[in-house]
Design an enzyme around this catalytic site. Structure first.
Site, short mmCIF file in Angstrom:
data_model
loop_
_atom_site.label_atom_id
_atom_site.label_comp_id
_atom_site.label_asym_id
_atom_site.label_seq_id
_atom_site.Cartn_x
_atom_site.Cartn_y
_atom_site.Cartn_z
N ARG A 1 -13.51 -8.66 1.60
CA ARG A 1 -12.07 -8.56 1.45
C ARG A 1 -11.12 -9.69 1.60
O ARG A 1 -10.31 -10.11 1.19
CB ARG A 1 -11.67 -7.19 2.28
N HIS B 1 -7.29 0.98 -6.36
CA HIS B 1 -7.62 0.02 -5.12
C HIS B 1 -8.16 -1.42 -5.65
O HIS B 1 -9.38 -1.70 -5.52
CB HIS B 1 -8.30 0.68 -3.93
N ARG C 1 0.90 -1.00 0.06
CA ARG C 1 -0.12 -0.11 -0.03
C ARG C 1 0.93 1.34 -0.11
O ARG C 1 1.52 1.40 1.03
CB ARG C 1 -0.95 -0.23 1.20
N ASP D 1 -17.46 6.94 -1.50
CA ASP D 1 -16.02 6.88 -0.95
C ASP D 1 -15.90 7.98 -0.53
O ASP D 1 -16.58 9.03 -0.99
CB ASP D 1 -14.91 6.15 -1.90
N CYS E 1 -16.61 1.59 0.66
CA CYS E 1 -15.32 0.59 1.14
C CYS E 1 -15.07 0.72 2.42
O CYS E 1 -14.13 0.06 2.97
CB CYS E 1 -14.22 1.19 0.08
N GLN F 1 -10.19 -3.99 -3.31
CA GLN F 1 -11.26 -3.44 -3.05
C GLN F 1 -12.33 -3.96 -3.73
O GLN F 1 -13.48 -4.46 -3.39
CB GLN F 1 -11.03 -2.06 -2.53
N1 CP Z 1 -11.26 -0.26 2.58
C1 CP Z 1 -9.71 -0.41 2.84
O1 CP Z 1 -8.93 -0.35 2.07
O2 CP Z 1 -9.95 -0.10 4.25
P1 CP Z 1 -8.51 -0.07 5.06
O3 CP Z 1 -7.91 1.52 4.50
O4 CP Z 1 -8.75 0.04 6.46
O5 CP Z 1 -7.64 -1.02 4.58
N1 NVA Z 2 -10.06 6.65 -1.24
C1 NVA Z 2 -9.73 6.20 0.10
C2 NVA Z 2 -10.01 4.63 0.14
C3 NVA Z 2 -9.68 4.24 1.41
C4 NVA Z 2 -9.84 2.54 1.60
C5 NVA Z 2 -8.31 6.47 0.37
O1 NVA Z 2 -7.66 6.32 -0.55
O2 NVA Z 2 -7.98 6.91 1.25
#
Ligand code: CP
Ligand code: NVA
Length: 320
Positions: free
Chosen positions: A306, A142, A115, A238, A278, A145
């Site tokens: 997930r 992502h 990530r 989101d 999400c 997700q």
């Molecule tokens: N939806 C998601 O990726 O959640 P986190 O940021 O908690 O991993």
């Molecule tokens: N768009 C959000 C998604 C989190 C899972 C972010 O990148 O923070």
């Protein structure tokens, strides 16, 4: 795991960086496998350790609840081992180059999950690691997700093809981008409702349109949220301010305030529409609490899935 489906696709050894790289059959294979693993886990609480002896390093530059917990558990429940590398631990590209980190970790483990802020970091890891790399969220997209979300939509609606999904809010962010590739790739229709400024980039719009052309998916853009939700089977939102964009929060709230998914807007979708997010949610911004708590909210099913969708990904890319 039992015998595979009739689907002859195989993603063994592949990295999962963007859904654009996966065919409709390959996405179906992942979703079918996820459904089977979910059933198997619920019935037997065991998969018979198909990934025994395999290990995964998880690199996080940003916080996480779902991604960290579900990936770690997925590996463990498949008989493998996973470990977390915190943002300060290896300092991607600061303490040493991303290239060297990839080359070293590639000598130790069988798969990397990452990530990162910059999408090019995940691409660079994949270029040099010599093992599959799975994208656990970048500023660009992502994919894991959205695999869980496609699984959830299929569970709730019985299919993906022809299902009408409306996405509200920041139509340019990582989740919107992967949702567009996911819907285009599977024949679901998607309307992205956002201000003009928060649309997918032109290049992404073109890539998505090219994929949609092949599957019969319709991808449209609509600034009016009330029009956008009409006829929707799924209403997805989101956060307006993604991780790393905190300095722009006030500006984003001002710009996107018409796109809050509250009960009134949700009621304009189909009577059996489901609400999706999400998570994490910024309540009172992109969504209200009564929508995530609604009987037609699929938000926590998405979070659960997930685990199952990522198990499918890990199983399919790592199995012997
Ligand atoms: N939806 C998601 O990726 O959640 P986190 O940021 O908690 O991993
Ligand atoms: N768009 C959000 C998604 C989190 C899972 C972010 O990148 O923070």
């Amino acid at each position: 795991m039992g015998a595979m489906d009739n689907n002859t696709s195989d993603i063994k050894g592949r990295s999962v960086i963007c859904l654009k790289d996966f065919s409709r059959d390959e996405i179906s294979l992942i979703l079918d496998t996820a459904v089977r693993l979910k059933k198997e886990w619920k019935e037997k609480h065991s998969h018979g350790a198909p990934l025994a002896g395999k290990s995964m390093a998880m690199i996080f530059q940003k916080p996480s609840l779902r991604t960290r917990v579900s990936f770690e558990l997925a590996m463990q429940q498949l008989g493998g081992y996973a470990f977390y590398l915190s943002p300060n631990e290896i300092k991607l590209g600061q303490r040493e180059t991303t290239e060297d980190i990839a080359k070293v970790l590639g000598r130790y483990v069988d798969v990397l999950m990452a990530r990162t802020f910059s999408h090019s970091d995940v691409e660079e890891l994949a270029r040099y690691a010599g093992i599959p790399v799975v994208n656990g969220l970048t500023g660009f997209n992502h994919p894991c997700q959205i695999l869980a979300d496609l699984m959830t939509i299929r569970e709730k609606k019985g299919r993906l093809e022809g299902i009408r999904v409306t996405y509200l809010g920041d139509g340019s962010n990582n989740v919107a981008t992967s949702l567009a590739f996911g819907c285009a790739g599977t024949g679901a229709h998607l309307t992205i409702s956002s201000s003009e400024r928060r649309r997918l980039g032109r290049g992404v719009q073109e890539d998505v349109a090219a994929i949609a052309n092949k599957t019969g998916s319709q991808i449209t853009y609509e600034t009016d949220p009330s029009l956008a939700v009409q006829g929707a089977d799924v209403v997805y939102t989101d956060v307006w301010t993604s991780m790393g964009q905190e300095a722009e929060r006030a500006e984003r709230i001002k710009e996107l305030s018409a796109y809050t998914l509250g009960l009134e807007l949700f009621s304009k979708a189909k009577p059996d529409a489901i609400a999706m997010h999400c998570l994490p949610a910024h309540y009172g911004e992109e969504i209200t609490h009564d929508v995530t708590a609604h009987e037609r909210s699929a938000v926590f099913d998405q979070a659960e899935n997930r685990l199952h969708a990522q198990k499918a990904v890990l199983y399919l890319i790592l199995r012997d």
